[in-house]
Design an enzyme around this catalytic site. Structure first.
Site, PDB file in Angstrom:
ATOM      1  N   ASP A  10      -1.169   4.152  -3.056  1.00  0.00           N
ATOM      2  CA  ASP A  10      -0.856   4.666  -1.719  1.00  0.00           C
ATOM      3  C   ASP A  10       0.255   5.711  -1.760  1.00  0.00           C
ATOM      4  OD1 ASP A  10      -2.656   2.613  -0.939  1.00  0.00           O
ATOM      5  OD2 ASP A  10      -0.999   1.194  -0.711  1.00  0.00           O
ATOM      6  N   GLU A 182      -9.228   3.148   6.948  1.00  0.00           N
ATOM      7  CA  GLU A 182      -7.789   2.915   6.820  1.00  0.00           C
ATOM      8  C   GLU A 182      -7.110   4.176   6.311  1.00  0.00           C
ATOM      9  OE1 GLU A 182      -7.657  -0.447   4.218  1.00  0.00           O
ATOM     10  OE2 GLU A 182      -8.033   0.710   2.402  1.00  0.00           O
TER      11      GLU A 182
END
Length: 289
Positions: A10, A182
């Site tokens: 991420d 997401e």
């Protein structure tokens, strides 16, 4: 191109002066893993930008940090961590006076906590061309088998509170997305707004990045369709991207060890170009882009 070979899921990068700073989900370097570079290719470990957590959470699940630059001596970090009361992931906010921290969260509760919708994760700040600040995130609906939505709300000028109504932008509704969307990331270009997002399962080769064209920071948004970044022979399950100028920053797995690699997801760069309002991302390859 793989630019960091350690666990760095991420990823988000900010530029400050002649330096770049990268932040990532918890791993060997701490709660918020932090790197620095001068060329985006060679990175050095800094350590943990969020060494202390507030009382509403606990170590172990500190995910997807992203930093907004407010001033040369003010940096605001949004991160995901466990709301121990609700027993769901939630979004927190922390502040530092330098890019590498330490960031401090003095709050008594999360900034966003949608326990009834499975939790809240993947917060991403965005400042539009008028100076207004926005926060995007995802309800963690796949944790309780309900829909996942990309949400947005306006932020206060200091970035510490949500000030406007909460809007739903997109949910999972294309075959390639599986049961979730997401990792939102918004870009403004030529008066239009481009929402990047990831879909499918993070630990599968089918994980990929999608794109939607939006009329404003709060939508409405229309999806492009097929993924704009997907697995290649060199990198599997690319996702959770951000945009830095002409570069697409994301993580990916070793294709031979998707979801099981002890090293985890590594940080990659690909060239980003545009065909009108459609982003074109170079697919993952080993050579220096």
């Amino acid at each position: 191109m793989k630019v960091y070979d350690g666990s760095f899921a991420d990823p988000q990068i900010i530029a400050v002066g002649n330096e770049y700073y990268a932040f990532a989900t918890n791993g060997p370097l701490g709660n918020v893993q932090t790197l620095t570079s001068r060329d985006l290719v060679s990175w050095e470990a800094v350590g943990d930008a969020l060494p202390s957590l507030p009382g509403w959470t606990a170590p172990g699940r500190v995910w997807a940090p992203e930093v907004a630059v407010h001033a040369p001596d003010r940096y605001v970090m949004y991160y995901t961590s466990r709301d121990v009361v609700a027993d769901r992931q939630a979004v927190g906010v922390a502040v530092a006076s330098t890019p590498t921290g330490p960031y401090v969260d003095k709050s008594m509760k999360p900034l966003v906590s949608q326990a009834g919708e499975g939790g809240s994760i993947d917060a991403s700040p965005f400042q539009d061309s008028t100076g207004r600040r926005w926060l995007y995130w995802k309800n963690d609906g796949n944790a309780i088998d309900v829909d996942t939505w990309i949400y947005v709300s306006e932020l206060s000028a200091d970035g510490l509170t949500l000030t406007g109504p909460v809007h739903r932008l997109i949910k999972q509704d294309l075959p390639w997305e599986g049961n979730l969307v997401e990792a939102p990331y918004m870009v403004e270009r030529n008066g239009k707004f481009h929402l990047f997002y990831s879909g499918n399962a993070f630990d599968k080769a089918t994980y990929a990045v999608g794109h939607a064209l939006c009329e404003s920071p709060i939508g409405p948004c229309v999806k492009t369709g097929d993924p704009i970044l997907k697995s290649s022979p060199d990198a599997a399950g690319p996702g959770h991207n951000m945009v830095l100028g002409d570069w697409f920053v994301y993580h990916a797995w070793d294709p031979a060890q998707v979801g099981t690699d002890p090293k985890g997801r590594t940080m990659w760069l690909s060239r980003l170009t545009w065909d009108g309002d459609r982003p074109v991302v170079e697919q993952p390859r080993p050579g220096n882009p």
